[in-house]
Scaffold this motif. Structure first.
Motif, PDB file in Angstrom:
ATOM      1  N   ASP A 286       0.822  -1.218   0.000  1.00  0.00           N
ATOM      2  CA  ASP A 286       0.000   0.000   0.000  1.00  0.00           C
ATOM      3  C   ASP A 286       0.850   1.259   0.000  1.00  0.00           C
ATOM      4  O   ASP A 286       0.505   2.249  -0.672  1.00  0.00           O
ATOM      5  CB  ASP A 286      -0.924   0.012   1.221  1.00  0.00           C
ATOM      6  CG  ASP A 286      -1.968  -1.090   1.172  1.00  0.00           C
ATOM      7  OD1 ASP A 286      -2.185  -1.653   0.079  1.00  0.00           O
ATOM      8  OD2 ASP A 286      -2.563  -1.391   2.225  1.00  0.00           O
ATOM      9  N   VAL A 287       1.946   1.235   0.727  1.00  0.00           N
ATOM     10  CA  VAL A 287       2.809   2.416   0.815  1.00  0.00           C
ATOM     11  C   VAL A 287       3.450   2.701  -0.539  1.00  0.00           C
ATOM     12  O   VAL A 287       3.472   3.849  -1.011  1.00  0.00           O
ATOM     13  CB  VAL A 287       3.887   2.226   1.902  1.00  0.00           C
ATOM     14  CG1 VAL A 287       4.881   3.385   1.879  1.00  0.00           C
ATOM     15  CG2 VAL A 287       3.244   2.102   3.269  1.00  0.00           C
ATOM     16  N   HIS A 288       3.962   1.667  -1.180  1.00  0.00           N
ATOM     17  CA  HIS A 288       4.596   1.827  -2.483  1.00  0.00           C
ATOM     18  C   HIS A 288       3.580   2.320  -3.518  1.00  0.00           C
ATOM     19  O   HIS A 288       3.895   3.178  -4.349  1.00  0.00           O
ATOM     20  CB  HIS A 288       5.200   0.500  -2.924  1.00  0.00           C
ATOM     21  CG  HIS A 288       5.946   0.564  -4.220  1.00  0.00           C
ATOM     22  ND1 HIS A 288       6.973   1.444  -4.450  1.00  0.00           N
ATOM     23  CD2 HIS A 288       5.796  -0.152  -5.376  1.00  0.00           C
ATOM     24  CE1 HIS A 288       7.441   1.283  -5.677  1.00  0.00           C
ATOM     25  NE2 HIS A 288       6.734   0.328  -6.262  1.00  0.00           N
ATOM     26  N   ARG A 289       2.368   1.787  -3.440  1.00  0.00           N
ATOM     27  CA  ARG A 289       1.332   2.200  -4.386  1.00  0.00           C
ATOM     28  C   ARG A 289       0.972   3.674  -4.189  1.00  0.00           C
ATOM     29  O   ARG A 289       0.789   4.411  -5.157  1.00  0.00           O
ATOM     30  CB  ARG A 289       0.094   1.333  -4.208  1.00  0.00           C
ATOM     31  CG  ARG A 289      -0.966   1.559  -5.274  1.00  0.00           C
ATOM     32  CD  ARG A 289      -2.069   0.513  -5.212  1.00  0.00           C
ATOM     33  NE  ARG A 289      -2.753   0.468  -3.947  1.00  0.00           N
ATOM     34  CZ  ARG A 289      -2.623  -0.502  -3.047  1.00  0.00           C
ATOM     35  NH1 ARG A 289      -1.829  -1.531  -3.302  1.00  0.00           N
ATOM     36  NH2 ARG A 289      -3.283  -0.473  -1.913  1.00  0.00           N
ATOM     37  N   GLU A 290       0.891   4.118  -2.942  1.00  0.00           N
ATOM     38  CA  GLU A 290       0.568   5.511  -2.674  1.00  0.00           C
ATOM     39  C   GLU A 290       1.700   6.426  -3.127  1.00  0.00           C
ATOM     40  O   GLU A 290       1.444   7.517  -3.670  1.00  0.00           O
ATOM     41  CB  GLU A 290       0.306   5.705  -1.184  1.00  0.00           C
ATOM     42  CG  GLU A 290      -0.071   7.118  -0.774  1.00  0.00           C
ATOM     43  CD  GLU A 290      -1.358   7.614  -1.419  1.00  0.00           C
ATOM     44  OE1 GLU A 290      -1.561   8.839  -1.461  1.00  0.00           O
ATOM     45  OE2 GLU A 290      -2.156   6.782  -1.886  1.00  0.00           O
ATOM     46  N   GLN A 291       2.936   5.998  -2.952  1.00  0.00           N
ATOM     47  CA  GLN A 291       4.070   6.786  -3.432  1.00  0.00           C
ATOM     48  C   GLN A 291       4.037   6.907  -4.950  1.00  0.00           C
ATOM     49  O   GLN A 291       4.308   7.982  -5.509  1.00  0.00           O
ATOM     50  CB  GLN A 291       5.378   6.146  -2.967  1.00  0.00           C
ATOM     51  CG  GLN A 291       5.630   6.261  -1.476  1.00  0.00           C
ATOM     52  CD  GLN A 291       6.848   5.483  -1.040  1.00  0.00           C
ATOM     53  OE1 GLN A 291       7.346   4.599  -1.759  1.00  0.00           O
ATOM     54  NE2 GLN A 291       7.356   5.793   0.144  1.00  0.00           N
ATOM     55  N   ALA A 292       3.700   5.798  -5.616  1.00  0.00           N
ATOM     56  CA  ALA A 292       3.621   5.821  -7.073  1.00  0.00           C
ATOM     57  C   ALA A 292       2.480   6.726  -7.544  1.00  0.00           C
ATOM     58  O   ALA A 292       2.604   7.431  -8.545  1.00  0.00           O
ATOM     59  CB  ALA A 292       3.424   4.404  -7.605  1.00  0.00           C
ATOM     60  N   ARG A 293       1.374   6.711  -6.808  1.00  0.00           N
ATOM     61  CA  ARG A 293       0.242   7.556  -7.185  1.00  0.00           C
ATOM     62  C   ARG A 293       0.611   9.040  -7.083  1.00  0.00           C
ATOM     63  O   ARG A 293       0.278   9.838  -7.961  1.00  0.00           O
ATOM     64  CB  ARG A 293      -0.954   7.264  -6.289  1.00  0.00           C
ATOM     65  CG  ARG A 293      -2.241   7.991  -6.687  1.00  0.00           C
ATOM     66  CD  ARG A 293      -3.336   7.787  -5.669  1.00  0.00           C
ATOM     67  NE  ARG A 293      -3.008   8.436  -4.409  1.00  0.00           N
ATOM     68  CZ  ARG A 293      -3.156   9.733  -4.171  1.00  0.00           C
ATOM     69  NH1 ARG A 293      -3.611  10.540  -5.121  1.00  0.00           N
ATOM     70  NH2 ARG A 293      -2.855  10.234  -2.996  1.00  0.00           N
ATOM     71  N   LYS A 294       1.330   9.401  -6.021  1.00  0.00           N
ATOM     72  CA  LYS A 294       1.698  10.801  -5.823  1.00  0.00           C
ATOM     73  C   LYS A 294       2.765  11.249  -6.819  1.00  0.00           C
ATOM     74  O   LYS A 294       2.745  12.386  -7.283  1.00  0.00           O
ATOM     75  CB  LYS A 294       2.197  11.005  -4.397  1.00  0.00           C
ATOM     76  CG  LYS A 294       1.099  10.889  -3.348  1.00  0.00           C
ATOM     77  CD  LYS A 294       1.650  11.097  -1.948  1.00  0.00           C
ATOM     78  CE  LYS A 294       0.547  11.026  -0.901  1.00  0.00           C
ATOM     79  NZ  LYS A 294       1.073  11.194   0.478  1.00  0.00           N
ATOM     80  N   SER A 295       3.688  10.373  -7.128  1.00  0.00           N
ATOM     81  CA  SER A 295       4.784  10.752  -8.035  1.00  0.00           C
ATOM     82  C   SER A 295       4.407  10.578  -9.498  1.00  0.00           C
ATOM     83  O   SER A 295       5.004  11.194 -10.388  1.00  0.00           O
ATOM     84  CB  SER A 295       6.031   9.914  -7.736  1.00  0.00           C
ATOM     85  OG  SER A 295       5.825   8.557  -8.093  1.00  0.00           O
ATOM     86  N   GLY A 296       3.403   9.712  -9.769  1.00  0.00           N
ATOM     87  CA  GLY A 296       3.042   9.420 -11.149  1.00  0.00           C
ATOM     88  C   GLY A 296       4.111   8.628 -11.881  1.00  0.00           C
ATOM     89  O   GLY A 296       4.158   8.641 -13.114  1.00  0.00           O
ATOM     90  N   ASP A 297       4.961   7.927 -11.140  1.00  0.00           N
ATOM     91  CA  ASP A 297       6.106   7.245 -11.758  1.00  0.00           C
ATOM     92  C   ASP A 297       6.383   5.949 -11.017  1.00  0.00           C
ATOM     93  O   ASP A 297       6.775   5.964  -9.851  1.00  0.00           O
ATOM     94  CB  ASP A 297       7.333   8.158 -11.708  1.00  0.00           C
ATOM     95  CG  ASP A 297       8.524   7.578 -12.452  1.00  0.00           C
ATOM     96  OD1 ASP A 297       8.324   6.645 -13.249  1.00  0.00           O
ATOM     97  OD2 ASP A 297       9.648   8.062 -12.230  1.00  0.00           O
ATOM     98  N   TRP A 298       6.142   4.821 -11.671  1.00  0.00           N
ATOM     99  CA  TRP A 298       6.440   3.532 -11.046  1.00  0.00           C
ATOM    100  C   TRP A 298       7.221   2.610 -11.975  1.00  0.00           C
ATOM    101  O   TRP A 298       7.717   1.582 -11.554  1.00  0.00           O
ATOM    102  CB  TRP A 298       5.138   2.823 -10.655  1.00  0.00           C
ATOM    103  CG  TRP A 298       4.295   2.449 -11.843  1.00  0.00           C
ATOM    104  CD1 TRP A 298       3.335   3.208 -12.426  1.00  0.00           C
ATOM    105  CD2 TRP A 298       4.368   1.233 -12.603  1.00  0.00           C
ATOM    106  NE1 TRP A 298       2.793   2.552 -13.511  1.00  0.00           N
ATOM    107  CE2 TRP A 298       3.402   1.337 -13.635  1.00  0.00           C
ATOM    108  CE3 TRP A 298       5.136   0.085 -12.512  1.00  0.00           C
ATOM    109  CZ2 TRP A 298       3.206   0.328 -14.571  1.00  0.00           C
ATOM    110  CZ3 TRP A 298       4.933  -0.921 -13.444  1.00  0.00           C
ATOM    111  CH2 TRP A 298       3.977  -0.793 -14.460  1.00  0.00           C
ATOM    112  N   VAL A 299       7.354   2.963 -13.260  1.00  0.00           N
ATOM    113  CA  VAL A 299       7.940   2.070 -14.268  1.00  0.00           C
ATOM    114  C   VAL A 299       9.421   1.862 -13.983  1.00  0.00           C
ATOM    115  O   VAL A 299      10.165   2.839 -13.767  1.00  0.00           O
ATOM    116  CB  VAL A 299       7.752   2.656 -15.680  1.00  0.00           C
ATOM    117  CG1 VAL A 299       8.361   1.732 -16.725  1.00  0.00           C
ATOM    118  CG2 VAL A 299       6.263   2.865 -15.954  1.00  0.00           C
TER     119      VAL A 299
END
Length: 223
Positions: free
Chosen positions: A202-215
């Motif tokens: 959940d934490v990683h997903r929220e960080q990705a949502r805020k940054s818009g960058d997970w790739v």
């Protein structure tokens, strides 16, 4: 008339003069005049309607993408553009509060049963139809996995994430068979592992949502 109605077809379904469109309970209260009134609430036409049938435009985009990925056309960039719009549609649907299939009157008596459009059914329209074509092309396969990851970041419910997990797994499994290039396998596996991380963390997903960058960084060159 104190009836309970079950609607059989969804908007856009093909029906004939012999198709059952409505089940009525109790049936002994149904006479010819009431049957005519109930039949009149259905709008029928010879063509599907993009305003009434939400699946219509999705199917059109999927069809364009499928044709773009066919051997005779071989245009993966048109297909990836279609995937962008399909992702947008799924994001929009995921954010909506969908009606319940069971509709009650003011006295809480069940009156109508009509299955709503669901995120699961739309995801199946997109991924199950397009996946056999996407797995045969490196660009399209990577794009579809990235598309799933982008959706994982923004959808709100665990059920929606389970749906996406199922499609990510199917994409990876089928691509391993269809694609022979090991570099593509490695790239797709890297994306898949990151999608799994987004699904469970959940934490990683929220960080990705805020940054818009997970790739993963190794994938940036494919865009």
């Amino acid at each position: 008339h104190d009836l309970m109605l079950k609607v059989r077809p969804a908007p856009g379904d093909f029906v004939t003069e012999e198709s059952v469109v409505l089940l009525v309970t109790p049936s002994d209260r149904l006479d010819e005049a009431l049957e005519s009134k109930l039949s009149a609430v259905f709008v029928r036409g010879s063509q599907r309607n993009a305003t009434q049938d939400l699946r219509f435009q999705v199917n059109q985009l999927v069809e364009v993408a499928m044709r773009a990925l066919s051997p005779g056309v071989n245009d993966p960039f048109t297909a990836t553009n279609c995937m962008d719009w399909l992702q947008s549609a799924l994001e929009n649907l995921a954010a909506r509060k969908l009606p319940d299939a069971h509709r009650y009157d003011e006295d809480q008596s069940l009156r109508v049963v009509a299955e709503p459009v669901t995120f699961d059914s739309f995801a199946s329209l997109v991924f199950d139809q397009l996946r056999p074509y996407a797995v045969a092309d490196r660009t399209a396969a990577l794009k579809m996995m990235e598309m799933i990851g982008n959706l994982v970041v923004v959808v709100s419910s665990k059920e929606q994430r389970r749906v996406l997990a199922r499609h990510a797994c199917a994409l990876r499994r089928e691509a391993q068979v269809a694609l022979v290039d090991h570099r593509t396998h490695n790239s797709l596996d890297a994306l898949y592992r990151e999608v799994l991380r987004l699904l469970v963390d959940d934490v990683h997903r929220e960080q990705a949502r805020k940054s818009g960058d997970w790739v993963p960084r190794m994938e940036r060159s494919v865009h």
